[in-house]
Design an enzyme around this catalytic site. Structure first.
Site, short mmCIF file in Angstrom:
data_model
loop_
_atom_site.label_atom_id
_atom_site.label_comp_id
_atom_site.label_asym_id
_atom_site.label_seq_id
_atom_site.Cartn_x
_atom_site.Cartn_y
_atom_site.Cartn_z
N ASP A 1 17.91 0.40 30.58
CA ASP A 1 16.98 -0.35 29.75
C ASP A 1 15.64 0.36 29.60
OD1 ASP A 1 18.28 -2.64 28.76
OD2 ASP A 1 18.22 -3.59 30.71
N GLY B 1 20.00 20.11 43.68
CA GLY B 1 19.30 21.27 43.14
C GLY B 1 19.57 22.51 43.96
N GLY B 2 18.81 23.56 43.66
CA GLY B 2 19.01 24.84 44.35
C GLY B 2 18.61 24.80 45.81
N GLU C 1 22.19 -3.24 31.22
CA GLU C 1 21.70 -2.15 32.07
C GLU C 1 22.82 -1.44 32.82
OE1 GLU C 1 19.75 0.54 34.21
OE2 GLU C 1 18.62 -0.75 32.85
N GLN D 1 14.48 -6.16 27.88
CA GLN D 1 13.76 -5.13 28.62
C GLN D 1 13.55 -3.81 27.89
OE1 GLN D 1 14.11 -2.60 32.83
NE2 GLN D 1 15.39 -4.39 32.54
N LYS E 1 14.96 -18.11 9.60
CA LYS E 1 16.01 -18.79 8.84
C LYS E 1 15.44 -19.63 7.69
CE LYS E 1 19.33 -18.82 12.65
NZ LYS E 1 20.18 -19.63 13.54
#
Length: 423
Positions: free
Chosen positions: A167, A244-245, A138, A16, A73
């Site tokens: 991811d 937040g504020g 993840e 991902q 390979k």
């Protein structure tokens, strides 16, 4: 013209994080050559919902790319790889530590082959430090980058986020780094190695939690609805607090199902109008002048009551109806949108953020659209490639191989898995 039309990328990433990055760059016009082993990217067969078809896990992360299969390979396969490195501007990989080195292609070797190339690497924890050899996924990245410890409620378990910040978030960081390095390479003629660790990317996305971590050294966090105190040490889980504020939280609406919620932010500027609207319905006609909520400081102290009043009001409305009440009051808000809500939303469809595509194996399906809108070069989303679909095309158009050489390489096993040895 597509923004990255003149950029060619050799994409050796899988799963991902890397494919997220290369798909975004492909949507911007880069020629992304998905370089796969003969058995293909592992996600082609993971969580398969249509028998015999590439999974949605693969198709949703590999649009607009060309697929070439190479057996690294075999000596012949390595020769093809070297020739492609010479023709590409960017090379990307997210192998485990040391995989490319063991194949004989260290960063020093790759830059010797093409001094201008930019090489991007995604690692769980980076190539240095005591965690360098650890495996990451993840949720491991979310756990170790600070996200899980700050998601949930204090008396409950930590939670991972639905958004794939470990991811896909890392893929976004890598895209920025690759474009910056490419810009410099074209200016100086010298490429460089770009590394993004999943743990680092998650930590960057959690920066506001580290803001609060340092604020706790000096005092409590008044905007948090859960108890905090000076010297607490760690930023706590605080449910759906805004972080937040301005105060914010999720409010439950009728008919009170799993996603019948709306997120509301109570800004200083809108409290008066909001309080006048809901006050009479919750039995407090003078809510807009109530001293318990007169200032943002008082509302922080009494926010649990404020949220209770808002939930009481919202109980009579659906999330869309409540949104229709709040929008004219300029209250920032948004209903909790389920995947079904988003898949059928006219706004989303109108912005090409849920796009129908056709696939030769699986038929009609939908992909999340391009989130970055460029006015002069809008993205045209095309389906993901079948395994090895463009092998001959890339060999001829990019490397200039003729049909005789391609046939010889095929016979030598450059593009197929070696036969299994008899027991």
């Amino acid at each position: 013209m597509e923004a990255l039309k003149d950029v060619r990328i050799l994409d050796m990433t899988h799963v991902q994080a890397g494919p997220t990055c290369s798909q975004l760059l492909a949507w911007m016009g880069a020629d992304v050559i998905k370089f796969e082993p003969p058995q293909g990217d592992a996600t082609r067969g993971q969580l398969r919902d249509v028998p015999g078809a590439d999974s949605l896990y693969f198709t949703m992360l590999n649009c607009n790319k060309r697929s070439i299969t190479v057996n690294m390979k075999s000596p012949e396969g390595k020769t093809v790889f070297v020739d492609l490195i010479r023709k590409c501007d960017i090379m990307m990989e997210n192998f485990g530590p040391g995989v490319l080195d063991r194949l004989g292609f260290t960063w020093e070797k790759i830059r010797e082959i093409n001094p201008k190339i930019v090489m991007g690497s995604i690692k769980g924890f980076g190539s240095t430090g005591p965690y360098a050899e650890f495996k990451a996924y993840e949720n491991v990245a979310q756990a170790m980058g600070g996200a899980m410890s700050t998601t949930g409620v204090p008396d409950g378990p930590p939670f991972v986020t639905g958004a794939q910040i470990g991811d896909s978030g890392t893929g976004l960081h890598l895209a920025i780094g690759l474009l910056a390095a490419l810009h410099q390479a074209r200016r100086t003629g010298k490429g460089q190695y770009v590394e993004v660790a999943m743990m680092d990317g998650v930590m960057n996305l959690c920066r506001v939690k580290f803001r609060d971590h340092q604020r706790l050294q000096r005092g409590s966090l008044s905007e948090y609805s859960v108890p905090t105190y000076q010297g607490m040490g760690e930023t706590p889980r605080a449910g759906n607090d805004s972080g937040g504020g301005q105060l914010g939280n999720a409010i439950h609406c009728k008919p009170h199902g799993a996603n019948d919620w709306i997120y509301v932010v109570v800004q200083e500027a809108v409290w008066g109008a909001l309080a006048k609207r809901i006050g009479p319905d919750v039995g407090i006609p003078n809510l807009d002048t109530d001293e318990r909520f007169a200032t943002i400081g008082e509302r922080r102290k009494n926010q649990q009551l404020m949220w209770t009043l808002l939930n009481k009001f919202a109980s009579g409305y659906t999330k869309r109806e409540f949104m229709a009440i709040l929008n004219p009051l300029d209250v920032p808000c948004g209903p909790i949108m389920s995947t079904e809500d988003l898949a059928t939303d006219e706004h989303i469809r109108g912005r090409d953020m849920y796009v129908e595509l056709d696939h030769p194996q699986r038929g009609k399906w939908f992909n999340v659209g391009m989130p970055i809108k460029l006015s002069e070069s809008p993205a045209k989303i095309e389906r993901s490639p079948l395994l090895g679909e463009h092998t001959d095309e890339v060999l001829a158009s990019v490397l200039g191989y003729d049909s005789t050489k391609i046939a010889g390489l095929k016979t030598a096993g450059a593009f197929s898995a070696p036969p299994k040895k008899a027991a």
